[in-house]
Design a protein around this motif. Structure first.
Motif: not given
Length: 409
Positions: A303-312, A326-331, A337-344, A368-373
């Protein structure tokens, strides 16, 4: 941790067999009453008849008023006969006497020191083993098997600090020569460091173990060691869970549930879903008396994921310039995490450049290192993870990620 001691059998055998030779001719006189039994013992040793040879040497020992040279010959053959007969206590003393005798040729002295050390090791006289092995190396000895029993004797004699010091020397030498260290060496180093409560030394040993021998038990130990180290920040708990999932070291349903709840609390529902899915795939979640609880958390994460996708989706039309780093980084992390790696990744890179927006920049580098992985860019991940510093645990976790990803690359 199981310790395996190696090299002993080899040195014990070669220490004896290398000496299986007649005393040879000498300008010094040997009386018949001494020389005949010594010669007979030497002949018996050619047939590996140690006990019979030992009896003959005893005859030579019974001769009175022996000369220094006769003493040297008796001790030399006595050591060889005793070693062959399975009498290491006698052999050790005899070989030590030969090694310290002025009549021993300089070129053979090291050989007898090594033989004496190996025999003392057999009778568990570790202090003598270490003493004679140290003299062997001081005199220029280089045999690796002697080095092995030297270090083991230090450890078994409870001189853990010296054992750790000597093992570290050996490992540094291996590193310079691009040699893979023996697993037993690293186990012994880890145990020695643990005995003297040297956390840094223990951590290095365990990191080397997972680098060269990435067994699950080693990963469990090294991650636990970091997470329980004084000064480790609780803020890194989710990062620890991510590494555990990567290395297959999550233990029990509670670890999965705690990690998923942390991900939800930090605003990463996709991470929570991923963790829960791993738990279900492993068979740990979704079974047993707590299965209903697991299902509730799974539904909450979805449910949280569905809400998060709508917010994004609503935020995508907004200008990124209106948000701090920080806000840009978290976004951006959420997008990855959602698979939109290039944009993220682009958002994360843009956000982290605003260093003032981060109270804990090193933690952000770890993320950031984890995200690149996650994006399948392990080389870039390694490059970033190598820059992580600090003493709160982020740098230690980054080193483990580098080890893990280096093997995967």
């Amino acid at each position: 941790m199981r310790l395996c001691f190696i090299g002993l059998c080899w040195i014990a055998l070669t220490g004896a067999s290398a000496l299986a030779q007649e005393p040879g001719a000498s300008a010094q006189t040997v009386r018949p009453e001494s020389g005949k039994p010594i010669q007979a013992a030497s002949e018996l040793l050619k047939s590996k008849k140690g006990k019979e040879a030992l009896a003959k040497v005893r005859e030579a020992q019974a001769v009175g008023d022996r000369t220094p040279y006769e003493n040297y010959l008796v001790e030399r053959v006595l050591g060889q006969a005793a070693a062959t007969a399975g009498e290491p206590s006698i052999a050790a003393r005899a070989f030590e006497n030969v090694a310290t005798s002025p009549g021993t040729p300089e070129g053979e002295r090291r050989q007898f020191l090594a033989a004496a050390a190996s025999q003392y090791y057999l009778v568990k006289n570790y202090a003598k083993t270490a003493e004679l092995a140290a003299r062997y190396f001081k005199d220029g000895g280089t045999e690796k098997s002697v080095r092995t029993i030297y270090v083991q004797a230090l450890y078994l004699g409870n001189d853990f600090a010296s054992a750790a010091k000597e093992l570290m020397k050996d490992l540094e030498a291996d590193e310079r020569e691009n040699k893979t260290p023996a697993e037993e060496q690293l186990q012994l180093l880890a145990s020695s460091c643990s005995q003297i409560k040297d956390a840094a030394c223990y951590g290095k040993a365990m990191e080397m173990l997972v680098a060269y021998y990435p067994k699950r038990e080693y990963w469990l130990s090294v991650i636990y060691g970091i997470a329980t180290r004084p000064g480790f920040s609780e803020r890194l708990a989710l990062d620890v869970a991510r590494l555990k999932i990567e290395t297959g070291t999550m233990r029990g349903a509670d670890e999965y549930l705690d990690a998923a709840q942390l991900a939800l609390q930090e605003g990463f529902p996709m991470d929570a879903v991923r963790i829960i899915d791993k738990g279900y795939a492993s068979g740990i979640l979704g079974a047993g008396p707590e299965a209903a609880r697991h299902k509730r958390l799974k539904d909450m994460a979805a449910k949280n994921l569905a809400d998060d996708k709508k917010a994004l989706a609503r935020e995508e039309s907004q200008s990124g310039a209106a948000k701090d780093g920080r806000a840009l980084f978290n976004e951006g992390f959420n997008y990855v995490l959602l698979g939109r790696t290039e944009q993220g990744l682009a958002l994360m890179e843009k956000g982290i450049r605003d260093a003032k927006a981060f109270r804990r920049l090193e933690h952000a580098k770890l993320q950031l290192g984890y995200a690149y992985h996650l994006a399948g860019q392990n080389q870039k991940a390694i490059q970033i993870l190598k820059t992580v510093q600090g003493a709160d645990g982020a740098a230690a976790l980054a080193r483990l990620w580098v080890i893990r990803l280096s093997r995967a690359s």
